[in-house]
Enzyme design. Structure first.
Site, PDB file in Angstrom:
ATOM      1  N   LYS A 127       0.628  -1.169   0.006  1.00  0.00           N
ATOM      2  CA  LYS A 127      -0.024  -0.105  -0.108  1.00  0.00           C
ATOM      3  C   LYS A 127       1.071   1.363   0.001  1.00  0.00           C
ATOM      4  O   LYS A 127       0.585   2.236  -0.827  1.00  0.00           O
ATOM      5  CB  LYS A 127      -0.870  -0.012   1.160  1.00  0.00           C
ATOM      6  CG  LYS A 127      -1.664  -1.121   1.277  1.00  0.00           C
ATOM      7  CD  LYS A 127      -2.747  -1.155   2.605  1.00  0.00           C
ATOM      8  CE  LYS A 127      -2.016  -0.891   3.944  1.00  0.00           C
ATOM      9  NZ  LYS A 127      -1.341  -1.980   4.254  1.00  0.00           N
ATOM     10  N   ARG A 176      -8.426   1.171  10.003  1.00  0.00           N
ATOM     11  CA  ARG A 176      -8.019   0.171  10.332  1.00  0.00           C
ATOM     12  C   ARG A 176      -8.917  -0.888  11.360  1.00  0.00           C
ATOM     13  O   ARG A 176      -8.856  -1.897  11.521  1.00  0.00           O
ATOM     14  CB  ARG A 176      -6.769   0.176  11.054  1.00  0.00           C
ATOM     15  CG  ARG A 176      -5.583  -0.675  10.416  1.00  0.00           C
ATOM     16  CD  ARG A 176      -4.381  -0.273  11.067  1.00  0.00           C
ATOM     17  NE  ARG A 176      -3.225  -1.040  10.598  1.00  0.00           N
ATOM     18  CZ  ARG A 176      -2.152  -0.543  10.165  1.00  0.00           C
ATOM     19  NH1 ARG A 176      -1.851   0.572   9.465  1.00  0.00           N
ATOM     20  NH2 ARG A 176      -0.967  -1.487  10.024  1.00  0.00           N
ATOM     21  N   ARG A 227      12.527  -6.777   4.693  1.00  0.00           N
ATOM     22  CA  ARG A 227      12.074  -5.109   4.367  1.00  0.00           C
ATOM     23  C   ARG A 227      13.325  -4.167   5.152  1.00  0.00           C
ATOM     24  O   ARG A 227      13.333  -4.630   6.305  1.00  0.00           O
ATOM     25  CB  ARG A 227      10.755  -4.723   4.688  1.00  0.00           C
ATOM     26  CG  ARG A 227      10.388  -3.294   4.252  1.00  0.00           C
ATOM     27  CD  ARG A 227       9.160  -3.404   4.298  1.00  0.00           C
ATOM     28  NE  ARG A 227       8.254  -2.957   5.479  1.00  0.00           N
ATOM     29  CZ  ARG A 227       7.088  -2.579   5.669  1.00  0.00           C
ATOM     30  NH1 ARG A 227       6.237  -2.495   4.602  1.00  0.00           N
ATOM     31  NH2 ARG A 227       6.660  -2.642   7.008  1.00  0.00           N
ATOM     32  N   ARG A 235      12.605  -2.392  10.467  1.00  0.00           N
ATOM     33  CA  ARG A 235      11.693  -1.687  11.599  1.00  0.00           C
ATOM     34  C   ARG A 235      11.438  -2.678  12.624  1.00  0.00           C
ATOM     35  O   ARG A 235      11.569  -3.922  12.611  1.00  0.00           O
ATOM     36  CB  ARG A 235      10.216  -1.516  10.826  1.00  0.00           C
ATOM     37  CG  ARG A 235      10.072  -0.131  10.153  1.00  0.00           C
ATOM     38  CD  ARG A 235       8.760  -0.136   9.428  1.00  0.00           C
ATOM     39  NE  ARG A 235       7.585  -0.513   9.834  1.00  0.00           N
ATOM     40  CZ  ARG A 235       6.281  -0.495   9.404  1.00  0.00           C
ATOM     41  NH1 ARG A 235       6.315   0.136   8.225  1.00  0.00           N
ATOM     42  NH2 ARG A 235       5.312  -0.802   9.941  1.00  0.00           N
ATOM     43  N   ARG A 262       0.800  -8.968  13.717  1.00  0.00           N
ATOM     44  CA  ARG A 262       0.159  -7.986  12.798  1.00  0.00           C
ATOM     45  C   ARG A 262      -0.762  -8.439  12.027  1.00  0.00           C
ATOM     46  O   ARG A 262      -2.025  -7.851  11.798  1.00  0.00           O
ATOM     47  CB  ARG A 262       1.191  -7.048  12.254  1.00  0.00           C
ATOM     48  CG  ARG A 262       2.062  -6.037  13.111  1.00  0.00           C
ATOM     49  CD  ARG A 262       3.481  -5.666  12.514  1.00  0.00           C
ATOM     50  NE  ARG A 262       3.345  -4.617  11.539  1.00  0.00           N
ATOM     51  CZ  ARG A 262       4.028  -4.480  10.651  1.00  0.00           C
ATOM     52  NH1 ARG A 262       5.263  -5.096  10.474  1.00  0.00           N
ATOM     53  NH2 ARG A 262       3.830  -3.589   9.526  1.00  0.00           N
TER      54      ARG A 262
HETATM   55  P1  AMP Z   1       1.818   0.589   9.260  1.00  0.00           P
HETATM   56  O1  AMP Z   1       3.172   1.389   9.027  1.00  0.00           O
HETATM   57  O2  AMP Z   1       0.421   0.914   8.697  1.00  0.00           O
HETATM   58  O3  AMP Z   1       2.175  -0.967   9.074  1.00  0.00           O
HETATM   59  O4  AMP Z   1       1.467   0.634  10.816  1.00  0.00           O
HETATM   60  C1  AMP Z   1       2.446   0.461  11.830  1.00  0.00           C
HETATM   61  C2  AMP Z   1       1.920   0.231  13.119  1.00  0.00           C
HETATM   62  O5  AMP Z   1       1.283   1.566  13.481  1.00  0.00           O
HETATM   63  C3  AMP Z   1       0.424  -0.774  13.267  1.00  0.00           C
HETATM   64  O6  AMP Z   1       0.822  -2.099  13.567  1.00  0.00           O
HETATM   65  C4  AMP Z   1      -0.173  -0.123  14.341  1.00  0.00           C
HETATM   66  O7  AMP Z   1       0.290  -0.232  15.798  1.00  0.00           O
HETATM   67  C5  AMP Z   1       0.264   1.163  14.186  1.00  0.00           C
HETATM   68  N1  AMP Z   1      -1.113   2.106  13.245  1.00  0.00           N
HETATM   69  C6  AMP Z   1      -0.884   2.602  12.033  1.00  0.00           C
HETATM   70  N2  AMP Z   1      -2.230   2.834  11.551  1.00  0.00           N
HETATM   71  C7  AMP Z   1      -3.050   2.616  12.687  1.00  0.00           C
HETATM   72  C8  AMP Z   1      -4.449   2.717  12.733  1.00  0.00           C
HETATM   73  N3  AMP Z   1      -5.168   3.298  11.565  1.00  0.00           N
HETATM   74  N4  AMP Z   1      -5.049   2.358  13.627  1.00  0.00           N
HETATM   75  C9  AMP Z   1      -4.491   1.914  14.649  1.00  0.00           C
HETATM   76  N5  AMP Z   1      -3.196   1.702  14.835  1.00  0.00           N
HETATM   77  C10 AMP Z   1      -2.228   2.014  13.406  1.00  0.00           C
END
Ligand code: AMP
Length: 214
Positions: free
Chosen positions: A13, A88, A127, A161, A172
């Site tokens: 994404k 989410r 990654r 990360r 996740r």
């Molecule tokens: P991402 O970079 O989108 O994979 O997000 C990394 C982490 O940030 C996720 O595993 C959550 O802990 C937190 N996070 C990101 N976006 C959201 C969201 N919309 N709602 C809740 N937690 C989020």
């Protein structure tokens, strides 16, 4: 255009949202990136979010809804928005609808990135990310020209990360299936859902994405 990119972590994404920004000028609103900036700046929010993110769990709806609300009010969001990693949860999807209705706007399309979990574990554990500009690499399939140095901005090192380690990735993915995947039904009921095969090369996925948004 208000596009919601929906899909599991590692489905591409973010990569596709960056491409849409480069080619169409629609800003990428990534709650993950916003939270990582808060962590880098060591704000109170960042400190609280880090522990949750490191466990692979979700930050509270209230916090991320607030982040999106602030960001959507900025002038660059007038022509188009690409939401990456938000909503989410079902309550986040409802909050987004309400937020947009207030300003007489609505989600145009939700594109679901479909890919098997096993491919994601492979993708995410290999990654590597540039701490400075966020560019992404992979130890096997997308190596930088010079080992450990970002092609895009020249900075180093490229890091893994904290939440891209195998045990956190599994967590996740289970959170995704339990809390995020049901959002697809929400947009299907609105006649806005479009699915694409995200296991293909990024260029092919981009072509499918453009068609989905046309
Ligand atoms: P991402 O970079 O989108 O994979 O997000 C990394 C982490 O940030 C996720 O595993 C959550 O802990 C937190 N996070 C990101 N976006 C959201 C969201 N919309 N709602 C809740 N937690 C989020």
């Amino acid at each position: 255009m208000i596009a919601v990119l929906l899909g599991p972590p590692g489905s591409g994404k973010g990569t596709q949202a960056k491409q849409l920004l480069a080619e169409r000028g629609w800003p990428q609103l990534s709650t993950g990136d916003m939270l990582r900036s808060a962590i880098a700046e060591n704000t109170d929010l960042g400190k609280r979010a880090k522990a949750i993110m490191d466990r692979g769990e979700l930050v509270s709806d209230e916090v991320v809804i607030g982040l999106i609300q602030d960001r959507m009010g900025k002038p660059d969001c007038k022509a188009g928005i690409v939401l990456d990693g938000f909503p989410r949860t079902i309550p986040q999807a409802h909050a987004l609808d309400a937020m947009l209705t207030k300003v007489k706007r609505a989600v145009t399309r939700c594109v679901l990135f479909e890919i098997p979990d096993e491919s994601l574990v492979k993708r995410l554990s290999g990654r590597r990310t540039c701490l400075k500009c966020g560019a992404m690499y992979h130890v096997e399939s997308a190596r930088p020209k010079k080992e450990g140095v970002c092609d895009n901005c020249g900075s180093s090192p490229l890091v893994q990360r904290d939440d891209d380690h195998a045990d956190v990735i599994r967590k996740r993915l289970s959170v995704y299936h339990a809390q995020t995947a049901p959002i697809a039904d929400h947009y299907e009921q609105q006649g806005k859902l479009h699915k694409l095969d995200a296991s293909r090369a990024p260029k092919e996925v981009y072509l499918a994405l453009i068609q989905a948004l046309a």
